[in-house]
Motif scaffolding. Structure first.
Motif, PDB file in Angstrom:
ATOM      1  N   GLY A 540       0.779  -1.227   0.000  1.00 54.08           N
ATOM      2  CA  GLY A 540       0.000   0.000   0.000  1.00 54.08           C
ATOM      3  C   GLY A 540       0.810   1.277   0.000  1.00 54.08           C
ATOM      4  O   GLY A 540       0.269   2.360   0.257  1.00 54.08           O
ATOM      5  N   LEU A 541       2.126   1.189  -0.293  1.00 56.75           N
ATOM      6  CA  LEU A 541       2.960   2.387  -0.336  1.00 56.75           C
ATOM      7  C   LEU A 541       2.875   3.035  -1.719  1.00 56.75           C
ATOM      8  O   LEU A 541       2.570   2.376  -2.715  1.00 56.75           O
ATOM      9  CB  LEU A 541       4.411   2.035  -0.011  1.00 56.75           C
ATOM     10  CG  LEU A 541       4.662   1.451   1.384  1.00 56.75           C
ATOM     11  CD1 LEU A 541       6.139   1.101   1.550  1.00 56.75           C
ATOM     12  CD2 LEU A 541       4.225   2.441   2.467  1.00 56.75           C
ATOM     13  N   ALA A 542       3.175   4.341  -1.796  1.00 62.41           N
ATOM     14  CA  ALA A 542       3.108   5.064  -3.066  1.00 62.41           C
ATOM     15  C   ALA A 542       4.172   6.147  -3.074  1.00 62.41           C
ATOM     16  O   ALA A 542       4.770   6.483  -2.044  1.00 62.41           O
ATOM     17  CB  ALA A 542       1.727   5.684  -3.275  1.00 62.41           C
ATOM     18  N   VAL A 658       3.232   4.503   6.056  1.00 63.61           N
ATOM     19  CA  VAL A 658       2.231   3.887   6.932  1.00 63.61           C
ATOM     20  C   VAL A 658       1.141   3.274   6.068  1.00 63.61           C
ATOM     21  O   VAL A 658       0.683   3.886   5.091  1.00 63.61           O
ATOM     22  CB  VAL A 658       1.620   4.934   7.880  1.00 63.61           C
ATOM     23  CG1 VAL A 658       0.581   4.289   8.801  1.00 63.61           C
ATOM     24  CG2 VAL A 658       2.706   5.626   8.704  1.00 63.61           C
ATOM     25  N   THR A 659       0.729   2.051   6.379  1.00 65.48           N
ATOM     26  CA  THR A 659      -0.324   1.392   5.622  1.00 65.48           C
ATOM     27  C   THR A 659      -1.676   2.011   5.969  1.00 65.48           C
ATOM     28  O   THR A 659      -1.810   2.790   6.913  1.00 65.48           O
ATOM     29  CB  THR A 659      -0.366  -0.116   5.938  1.00 65.48           C
ATOM     30  OG1 THR A 659      -0.764  -0.286   7.305  1.00 65.48           O
ATOM     31  CG2 THR A 659       0.996  -0.758   5.725  1.00 65.48           C
ATOM     32  N   SER A 660      -2.679   1.628   5.180  1.00 67.78           N
ATOM     33  CA  SER A 660      -4.031   2.150   5.428  1.00 67.78           C
ATOM     34  C   SER A 660      -4.538   1.713   6.791  1.00 67.78           C
ATOM     35  O   SER A 660      -5.425   2.338   7.379  1.00 67.78           O
ATOM     36  CB  SER A 660      -4.976   1.670   4.324  1.00 67.78           C
ATOM     37  OG  SER A 660      -4.960   0.252   4.243  1.00 67.78           O
ATOM     38  N   GLU A 661      -3.955   0.632   7.324  1.00 60.88           N
ATOM     39  CA  GLU A 661      -4.344   0.168   8.663  1.00 60.88           C
ATOM     40  C   GLU A 661      -3.568   0.884   9.767  1.00 60.88           C
ATOM     41  O   GLU A 661      -3.728   0.583  10.944  1.00 60.88           O
ATOM     42  CB  GLU A 661      -4.113  -1.351   8.789  1.00 60.88           C
ATOM     43  CG  GLU A 661      -5.038  -2.195   7.934  1.00 60.88           C
ATOM     44  CD  GLU A 661      -4.560  -2.277   6.493  1.00 60.88           C
ATOM     45  OE1 GLU A 661      -3.353  -2.003   6.257  1.00 60.88           O
ATOM     46  OE2 GLU A 661      -5.377  -2.584   5.602  1.00 60.88           O
ATOM     47  N   GLY A 662      -2.653   1.797   9.354  1.00 58.03           N
ATOM     48  CA  GLY A 662      -1.897   2.540  10.351  1.00 58.03           C
ATOM     49  C   GLY A 662      -0.618   1.867  10.792  1.00 58.03           C
ATOM     50  O   GLY A 662       0.050   2.343  11.705  1.00 58.03           O
ATOM     51  N   LYS A 663      -0.221   0.787  10.115  1.00 61.50           N
ATOM     52  CA  LYS A 663       1.002   0.082  10.484  1.00 61.50           C
ATOM     53  C   LYS A 663       2.205   0.737   9.822  1.00 61.50           C
ATOM     54  O   LYS A 663       2.192   1.028   8.622  1.00 61.50           O
ATOM     55  CB  LYS A 663       0.908  -1.379  10.056  1.00 61.50           C
ATOM     56  CG  LYS A 663       2.164  -2.191  10.374  1.00 61.50           C
ATOM     57  CD  LYS A 663       2.074  -3.606   9.815  1.00 61.50           C
ATOM     58  CE  LYS A 663       3.351  -4.376  10.062  1.00 61.50           C
ATOM     59  NZ  LYS A 663       3.314  -5.739   9.470  1.00 61.50           N
ATOM     60  N   GLU A 664       3.256   0.970  10.603  1.00 65.48           N
ATOM     61  CA  GLU A 664       4.476   1.531  10.059  1.00 65.48           C
ATOM     62  C   GLU A 664       5.262   0.461   9.310  1.00 65.48           C
ATOM     63  O   GLU A 664       5.438  -0.656   9.813  1.00 65.48           O
ATOM     64  CB  GLU A 664       5.344   2.131  11.170  1.00 65.48           C
ATOM     65  CG  GLU A 664       4.736   3.374  11.818  1.00 65.48           C
ATOM     66  CD  GLU A 664       5.680   3.989  12.842  1.00 65.48           C
ATOM     67  OE1 GLU A 664       6.571   3.277  13.326  1.00 65.48           O
ATOM     68  OE2 GLU A 664       5.508   5.185  13.161  1.00 65.48           O
ATOM     69  N   LEU A 665       5.715   0.803   8.084  1.00 66.18           N
ATOM     70  CA  LEU A 665       6.486  -0.124   7.264  1.00 66.18           C
ATOM     71  C   LEU A 665       7.917   0.384   7.122  1.00 66.18           C
ATOM     72  O   LEU A 665       8.140   1.561   6.819  1.00 66.18           O
ATOM     73  CB  LEU A 665       5.864  -0.274   5.874  1.00 66.18           C
ATOM     74  CG  LEU A 665       4.647  -1.180   5.751  1.00 66.18           C
ATOM     75  CD1 LEU A 665       4.134  -1.165   4.318  1.00 66.18           C
ATOM     76  CD2 LEU A 665       5.001  -2.615   6.161  1.00 66.18           C
TER      77      LEU A 665
END
Length: 969
Positions: A540-542, A658-665
């Motif tokens: 989900g990164l851009a 950060v993913t749409s779920e709020g998780k840091e990648l």
């Protein structure tokens, strides 16, 4: 093959041996029965074989052969000739060489001789690859806002790679958006239809109708523009391929010069007239050295020197020292080949090996694939070695099995190489030659690195990048510093793009270019970037849409394996779309400007914006005037920094997003494993890739095939042309050598400091609208949009002379500020360099240049010598010269003069405003000291840097071109 007399008269005919049951002959140096041969470095053995085979008693003599055999005692002393098997040209440096040959035909004809005498005697390949500009990016409509990377939204992971959709086109009434611009591309002159259908794409939007535009359209439109704007040059190339013998022109849209050289032109061994001998090459590009990774000896020389080789003259070189680079240790699984390259580059740069051969050995070499080796060999210019040679071994042979080599050719190749001891096992230390010195490098110590922000030599560990960039902001303006005050370092500038607000800060990435032409041709590195893109999209990164992203494959092979491995659609979704084949961002051809709002934000905040690219050149101002910090990085790191949007990030501690779920990648979460990359490489980099390239090479494209060309023996110059013009080098050619003339009462055109590069001297990239070259083109009724680039106009001496010393980064002490200006001393006026030179020539005043250390470092270009020559420069007095540039000056009849040790222009209290007289003796000799007298009453000595008697001969003739023309007359 250069046997100039029957075999029975050849002084080394007793060395002739046979292979394949006597069908193939070769000169076997082992039959000399000299124990010194087994201790020679293998690169020197190639020089020895060439000297034996080409021993004609004129250019190459028996004493040359003996000197090479006695390399241990003669290194750095004896001058030896080298006749390579072939010559490699790319179009930017190749076109002036071919223009010179065409002009030489005119000169020979005027003296009543047959112009057909002027032909390359050495087989010459010319690859049309450097003219690409990025006119279109993201959308096929010119001058529309470029959305840059991605659409700024997370997309669901596709269940299967999206396919090229047929028949989709945008509707609407606006005529500005043509059907061709907004629909899927048909087969076009720039590209076979089959190639188009191979590329899978994600939807892009036409800015007028917001309907999907196919991704290949971007590449096709760029290629179409490239072909149209360069039609005149291509017509000339077409004439060259037909008029000259021994000239092969590789048409545009096939690949970059180094890729084509590796994948198609390299022979490893040459077969000619029943003889077999090692393949070798010299080229007009400094990165010709890449071919040494395949065990083929080759390096870049000046365009002038290359022309001499084409006409049958050998390259003269001082028998080089050979540094043995011993590789030990095990490669870290997370380290890319780029990290290995930059690590080795650092070690070799610190070792001070300028002008030397480097030859690799040791058990660590076997861990490097053939692409790894070519990547390392490519970086020679960055540590100033002449070559980095990897002798052929079983890994090389295994690589050739993937290419178009037949089993019969491989068996012959291996048999010959073993017969003359040019094949080796790196695991067997008993085969190690004796080197001038040995440098040991532990591969285990290599960590991911980038280079910047202004020079390739300034390496930064990725783990230290955030801290290092901060120090660059703090430091005074220099090779690394920007001197940004503490209160301004936190500046945030908001701006609108595409209807959404963003912020720029110091360190913000605004250009991200994945280039795969030279140091990134390695499939494993590009696949790592593609797999990283895939994992990023799936997570989900851009990439922020204002970032100027691009993907410029070195050849269709790269697109092929990126497509077949399934990663190309993910590149597209992050904004890294294929913009075409050839040199683009690396040579300053970003062309399509940054969005105006981005440029305004950078200027408003006086921000140090950043470009990140996976090329090999990134000097300040080269990518874009407003982008002050540029970093070289591996392709996967280019993608990573584009996603991060800043270079001020610690990948270990700071999340990429950060993913749409709020998780840091974090980067480690999406970095592909070495095993995954290797598996993908094995499955995709296969023989079909090379077969596909060969097919496209032989077929060409319809645009090229349909170009008409004159069928005359001499080229019919069009006096209205702004691309191709007959130069004035032969305008006063006489049959007799003129007597030596002293330089009387010369003025200094420029007073320069240290590290003046060829970027400062020879024009490259776009033509500035306020430049002398622009004024000339405007006088020819061209609009700025029709200027094209300096590289594309290298066949026009009027443009190139006006572009000489036209760099905005030129620091001329005569005027005390940066810019392409100088002081016209008699009038006291500050004018364009060209205008000043024009005035001096009109008044009959000769010119010199004063400079500091390392004058002429950087890319090899013939116009770094031709331009000053046409400006009227007779001599350059410097503290030291880059060796290749010194040779180029001699080749144009300009004297390279070196201050004596301990002396400089400052220590001699020279202001640069004096008049200089340089006395010439009746007979010159190599390294002779000459006396310089000034109008201020000073007198000092300088060393004339003529290394060989051949150098003296070239200079006395007024340059190499006139010397060759006189030999024909």
């Amino acid at each position: 093959m250069a046997l100039t007399s029957p075999v029975k008269e050849h002084p080394y005919s007793h060395l002739i041996d046979t292979l394949s049951g006597g069908k193939i002959q070769f000169f076997n140096p082992q039959k000399l029965n000299d124990p010194r041969y087994d201790k020679l470095p293998l690169s020197i053995r190639v020089l020895l074989e060439a000297a034996i085979r080409n021993c004609d008693g004129f250019y190459t003599k028996e004493e040359h052969v003996q000197n090479i055999m006695d390399w241990q005692q003669q290194q750095n002393k004896a001058e030896v000739p080298f006749s390579p098997a072939r010559v490699l040209l790319q179009d930017f440096t190749g076109i002036p060489a071919m223009v010179d040959l065409a002009a030489m035909r005119d000169a020979v004809a005027k003296h009543g001789m047959d112009p057909n005498l002027v032909n390359p005697k050495c087989p010459t390949d010319l690859i049309v690859d450097h003219s690409l500009q990025i006119d279109y990016s993201k959308c096929a409509i010119q001058n529309t806002p470029n959305p840059g990377g991605g659409d700024g939204t997370s997309r669901p992971t596709p269940s299967r790679p999206p396919q090229l959709r047929g028949g989709s086109q945008c509707g609407g009434q606006r005529s500005s958006c043509s059907k061709a611009a907004c629909s899927d591309p048909p087969a076009s002159p720039g590209r076979p239809a089959a190639s188009v259908q191979q590329i899978e794409n994600t939807p892009l939007l036409c800015p007028f109708h917001l309907q999907p535009v196919s991704e290949p359209e971007t590449a096709l439109k760029n290629q179409e523009m490239e072909l149209m704007r360069n039609k005149e040059r291509l017509r000339f190339f077409k004439w060259c391929s037909k008029a000259f013998k021994n000239v092969n022109v590789v048409p545009p849209d096939v690949g970059a010069v180094h890729q084509v050289n590796l994948e198609y032109l390299s022979r490893v061994v040459q077969l000619s007239d029943g003889y077999i001998y090692p393949d070798s090459v010299v080229g007009t590009d400094s990165h010709t050295t890449m071919i040494n990774g395949l065990g083929i000896l080759g390096w870049g020389v000046g365009g002038i020197e290359t022309e001499a080789v084409m006409l049958g003259q050998p390259v003269c070189l001082t028998l080089p020292q050979v540094v043995g680079c011993k590789l030990v240790g095990t490669i870290n699984p997370l380290t890319t080949s780029i990290d290995i390259v930059l690590g080795i580059t650092k070690h070799l740069r610190q070792a001070g090996i300028a002008g030397k051969f480097v030859e690799f050995f040791g058990p660590g070499v076997s861990q490097l694939s053939a692409p790894d080796r070519t990547t390392i060999a490519n970086m020679c210019p960055e540590y100033n070695a002449t070559v980095s040679f990897f002798p052929i071994d079983h890994v090389t042979i295994k690589h050739f099995k993937k290419t178009n080599f037949t089993q019969e050719k491989l068996e012959l190749l291996e048999s010959y190489m073993k017969a003359v001891k040019l094949f080796r096992s790196y695991e067997d230390p008993s085969e190690d030659p004796q080197y001038s010195e040995v440098i040991e490098i532990n591969l285990s110590s290599m960590v991911p690195q980038v280079s910047g922000p202004k020079r390739p030599s300034d390496r930064v560990a990725v783990s230290n990048m955030k801290e290092d960039f901060q120090s660059c902001l703090d430091e005074k303006v220099g090779f690394k510093g920007f001197h940004i005050s503490k209160e301004k370092q936190k500046t945030l500038v908001p701006f609108l793009h595409g209807g959404q607000e963003y912020q720029l800060a110091h360190g913000s990435v605004v250009i991200a270019a994945v280039i795969s032409c030279t140091n990134n041709c390695n499939p494993s590195v590009m696949l790592t970037a593609g797999l990283l893109a895939k994992k990023a999209v799936e997570a989900g990164l851009a990439v922020k849409p204002y970032i100027r992203t691009s993907l410029a494959p070195g050849s269709g092979m790269v697109t092929h394996y990126l497509n077949t491995s399934g990663v190309l659609p993910y590149f597209n979704q992050l904004g890294f779309e294929v913009i075409g084949y050839g040199c683009a961002t690396c040579v300053g051809n970003t062309a399509a400007p940054l969005p105006e709002t981005v440029v305004d934000a950078i200027k408003q905040g006086d921000l140090v914006a950043c470009g990140v690219l996976s090329g090999n050149r990134h000097f300040e101002g080269r990518l874009c005037d407003c982008v002050r910090a540029n970093y070289l990085a591996s392709p996967p790191l280019v993608v990573a920094y584009a996603i991060a949007g800043t270079v001020g990030i610690d990948f270990e501690k700071d999340p990429l997003g950060v993913t749409s779920e709020g998780k840091e990648l974090y980067l480690r979460d999406i970095w592909p494993s070495r095993e995954e990359v290797q598996q993908t490489e094995e499955e995709t980099v296969i023989a079909s890739i090379f077969k596909d390239l060969r097919g496209r090479m032989e077929k060409g494209n319809s645009f090229w095939n349909n170009i008409d060309y004159p069928e005359s023996v001499v080229f019919p110059w069009d006096h209205k042309s702004t691309y191709i013009r007959s130069p004035s080098f032969f305008s006063k050619l006489s049959k007799d050598v003129p007597p030596p003339q002293s330089i009387e009462n010369a003025h200094a055109l420029l007073f320069l400091g240290d590290k003046v590069t060829t970027d400062h001297i020879s024009p490259a990239g776009s033509i500035a609208r306020v430049s002398a070259a622009a004024k000339y083109l405007l006088s020819k009724r061209l609009t700025p949009r029709e200027f094209n680039s300096y590289g594309a106009r290298r066949g026009n001496d009027a443009v190139m002379t006006r572009g000489t010393f036209a760099s905005i980064k030129l620091q001329n002490r005569l005027i005390g500020k940066t810019g392409p200006k100088t002081l016209h001393i008699p009038s006291g006026q500050t004018v364009d360099v060209f205008e000043a030179a024009e005035r001096y020539q009109r008044d009959g005043i000769p010119l010199i240049i004063l400079a500091g250390k390392d004058y002429g470092s950087g890319n090899s270009r013939d116009w770094v010598a031709k331009g000053p020559y046409l400006l009227g420069v007779r001599a350059v007095i410097a503290e030291s010269f880059e060796n290749l540039h010194k040779t180029q000056l001699v080749g144009m009849g300009i004297m390279p003069l070196q201050f004596l040790p301990g002396q400089t222009a400052d220590s001699l209290e020279l202001s640069g405003k004096e008049r200089f007289t340089i006395s010439m003796p009746d007979s010159l000799s190599p390294r002779q000291q000459l006396t310089v007298k000034t109008s201020a009453g000073k007198s000092f000595s300088v060393t004339a840097l003529f290394d060989t008697e051949m150098d003296v001969t070239f200079f006395q003739n007024g340059g190499l071109l006139k010397y060759v023309a006189r030999t024909l007359l």
